[in-house]
Enzyme design. Structure first.
Site: not given
Ligand code: SRM
Ligand code: SF4
Length: 598
Positions: A139, A220, A222
């Site tokens: 990413r 994913k 990161k």
């Molecule tokens: Fe996230 C999924 C939003 C950073 C762990 N994340 C999602 C989704 C796409 C929901 C979905 O899968 O349907 C969310 C979209 C919501 C929306 O309506 O916008 C979403 N994640 C976000 C954001 C926008 C949150 C924020 O407050 O900024 C961040 C976008 C970052 C970017 O630009 O890429 C975001 N997500 C993170 C982080 C923090 C980080 O990366 O530093 C994490 C935790 C770190 C990690 O990855 O372990 C994170 N997101 C997840 C997960 C759990 C992954 C896992 O290993 O289980 C999901 C669900 C999944 O992947 O199944 C998820």
């Protein structure tokens, strides 16, 4: 339609092409298929529906209110004024605002099916890209936000760009679907502002992806780069963390950490957050190759049968750190790898306000509540403010990992103009606004109404919770203490709650698990303190712990250190101890019926 596995969908997608173009071209379809949605993520977009409207529409037996979220990516969060203005313009095709993400990206929500192609096309023409912003690939690469002009900052930014380039997925599908096949270097792509990733997208060869093959990564992936002692990118939460070591003012090499990641499911003991662990040290010239060895080890050894256990953190656990290292080193013949260096970080906070860049120019880090760039009726007019700065002063921006916005490259004579535009739109410097230190860094994930996985509110409620917590902090004389509060609407951990001093994790409407005992330094995991609290109970429970802290702290001791001294073994707990604690506590919950997220 029978459900194909994500692995099969990727395998049969012909370079992530699938039926995306056909389904978007068909006006009879109100939304795309699950298969196309899996593939679409790799192109930087998710299909969503407005959950505020779900119940009413279902009662009226109507289709869901479908729309798309689009995520633009830019290494280290760097955006030019022109790129910002194009995104600002695209707000009119979305919900009228953009969301800065905590991986330094920009999200538009609410784009209708018929408008998606135009939005992605325009993002690319701005010189940014959505390619690989989501999906089972590397990413957006995070990097230190502060635009300090020295050799180490220059090198970390260069490294984020090299990594973005190396790990971009390669297939003609992106250009064919979104750019009408503009493959032969059209004129607009020669603009120096165009991110090289976009250029690559227009000339990607057909055939299997050189790094990702036919099935891409199991999950994913990161990567983030941090310069000690500032841990703004939360380096231990990354699959791969990179930390430079400087010798005689130049970067000699990088320590590489592996296996961080926060996603977990309530009550599922095979899932849990982990902090990254130091793997090795590589000389600068070999760093990207070393990262590639980590990525391909995950590609070949990651779990492809259970997506919940497919992240690199589980591969590292199952191979063991030494076994994982041996495999990475085996993939680097002739390249010297050394033991990792010791790492020390002070804080994950942004340095808000005005600062010198070191080249005579200034930068200003502006607090943006929850990263939402919107014109609030009775509050800051963030959207108009930043658009005016971009339009009239042509200054570049940097999205920070705490979802704030840096206005960069400000000449001293422009400072007054920037301040005047901020003031005109009610965007107050955090210090002048009298924020507590905790408020300046508090963050919540997006959650409702757009996130399909949310179990509770997050972004829309944290400011209200923080109003009450701020009151306690002020009353207890703790307004200037570094204390990290983070919230998420489900256990996936997007708001990085598990290494915060206080993490609130949604489990059902108005019900949150409360984790306590991470650290503002981002180097320790919290443990589960309360299984389930209502929104009203949270500030009360927080206050009780803050009172204990006030009564029991040593002179100058910060919350994180007090907690580890008094609530654990007396010594700073190792991440392993916290994993055990978390697992033990989770075990108690396992028998109970709790809501779960995907
Ligand atoms: Fe996230 C999924 C939003 C950073 C762990 N994340 C999602 C989704 C796409 C929901 C979905 O899968 O349907 C969310 C979209 C919501 C929306 O309506 O916008 C979403 N994640 C976000 C954001 C926008 C949150 C924020 O407050 O900024 C961040 C976008 C970052 C970017 O630009 O890429 C975001 N997500 C993170 C982080 C923090 C980080 O990366 O530093 C994490 C935790 C770190 C990690 O990855 O372990 C994170 N997101 C997840 C997960 C759990 C992954 C896992 O290993 O289980 C999901 C669900 C999944 O992947 O199944 C998820
Ligand atoms: Fe959605 Fe959960 Fe991520 Fe919040 S933590 S954005 S609710 S997936």
């Amino acid at each position: 339609m029978s459900k194909a596995s994500v692995e099969d969908i990727k395998l049969e997608s012909h370079g992530l092409r699938g039926q995306i173009a056909e389904e978007f071209a068909d006006p009879a379809l109100s939304h795309i298929s699950d298969e196309s949605n899996v593939l679409l993520k790799h192109h930087g977009s998710y299909q969503q529906d407005n959950r505020d409207l779900r119940a009413q529409l279902s009662k009226e037996k109507k289709d869901k209110a479908w729309s798309f979220m689009i995520r633009s990516k830019m290494p280290g969060g760097r955006v030019t004024a022109k790129q910002w203005l194009i995104h600002d313009d695209l707000c009119t095709k979305a919900f009228g605002n953009v969301r800065l993400t905590n991986r330094q990206g920009i999200q538009l929500h609410g784009v209708l099916k018929g408008g998606l192609k135009e939005v992605i096309h325009n993002v690319c023409h701005s010189g940014l890209s959505t390619m690989g912003a989501c999906g089972d690939v590397v990413r957006n690469t995070m990097g230190p936000a502060a635009p300090v002009k020295d050799a180490v900052h220059a090198d970390t930014q260069k490294l984020t760009e090299e990594i973005s380039q190396r790990f971009l997925w390669r297939s003609q599908a992106y250009a064919d679907i979104w750019l009408d096949g503009e493959k032969l270097e059209p004129d607009w792509i020669k603009d120096p502002e165009v991110n090289p990733a976009v250029r690559e997208a227009t000339k990607a060869p057909e055939g299997d992806d050189p790094i990702y093959g036919k099935v891409y990564l199991p999950r994913k992936f990161k990567i983030g780069v941090a310069i000690q002692p500032c841990n703004d990118v939360d380096v231990f939460s990354q699959d791969v963390g990179l930390v430079p070591h400087v010798v005689n003012g130049e970067v000699e090499g990088y320590t590489i950490t592996v296996g961080g990641g926060f996603g977990m499911s309530h009550g599922q003991l095979t899932t849990r957050p982990f902090l990254g662990q130091p793997l090795l040290y590589a000389k600068r010239a070999n760093v990207v190759d070393a990262v590639e060895a980590v990525v391909t080890t995950q590609r070949d050894h990651g779990n492809r049968t259970e997506r919940k256990n497919a992240r690199l953190k589980y591969t590292v656990q199952s191979m063991g750190l030494d076994g994982f290292r041996a495999e990475v080193v085996r993939r680097l013949p002739g390249i010297e790898t050394l033991p990792p260096k010791e790492l020390h970080f002070d804080t994950v906070e942004d340095n808000l306000g005005w600062h010198e860049q070191g080249d005579g120019k200034l930068y200003c880090c502006v607090h943006v509540s929850m990263g939402r760039i919107v014109d609030r009726e009775n509050g800051p007019q963030y959207r108009s403010c930043f658009a005016e700065i971009a339009r009239t002063l042509d200054l570049p921006f940097i999205v920070t990992p705490n979802t704030n916005l840096i206005i960069a490259e400000v000449k001293p004579e422009q400072k007054a103009a920037v301040d005047a535009i901020l003031a005109k739109h009610g965007v107050v410097h955090a210090d002048e606004a009298g924020f507590t230190r905790a408020r300046k860094v508090a963050h919540a994930c997006v959650a409702l109404p757009t996130c399909g996985l949310a179990l509770s509110e997050s972004e829309r409620v944290l400011p209200g919770f923080m109003d009450k917590i701020d009151e306690s902090l002020r009353q207890l004389g703790l307004a200037d203490e570094p204390i990290l509060f983070r919230m998420t609407g489900c256990p996936n951990g997007c708001g990085r709650p598990y290494n915060a001093d206080f993490g609130f994790v949604g489990r059902a409407p108005n019900k949150y698990a409360m984790f306590v005992g991470g650290s503002i330094r981002g180097d320790r995991l919290a443990g589960l303190e309360f299984k389930s609290l209502t929104g009203d109970e949270i500030p009360v429970k927080v206050r009780a712990i803050l009172e204990e802290f006030k009564a029991g702290r040593n002179e100058g001791e910060i919350f994180a250190d007090w907690f580890s001294r008094t609530r654990t073994t007396g010594e700073a707990p190792t991440p392993e101890q916290f994993h055990i604690e978390l697992a033990e506590r989770a075990a108690k919950l396992a028998g109970e019926k709790v809501a779960e997220a995907g």
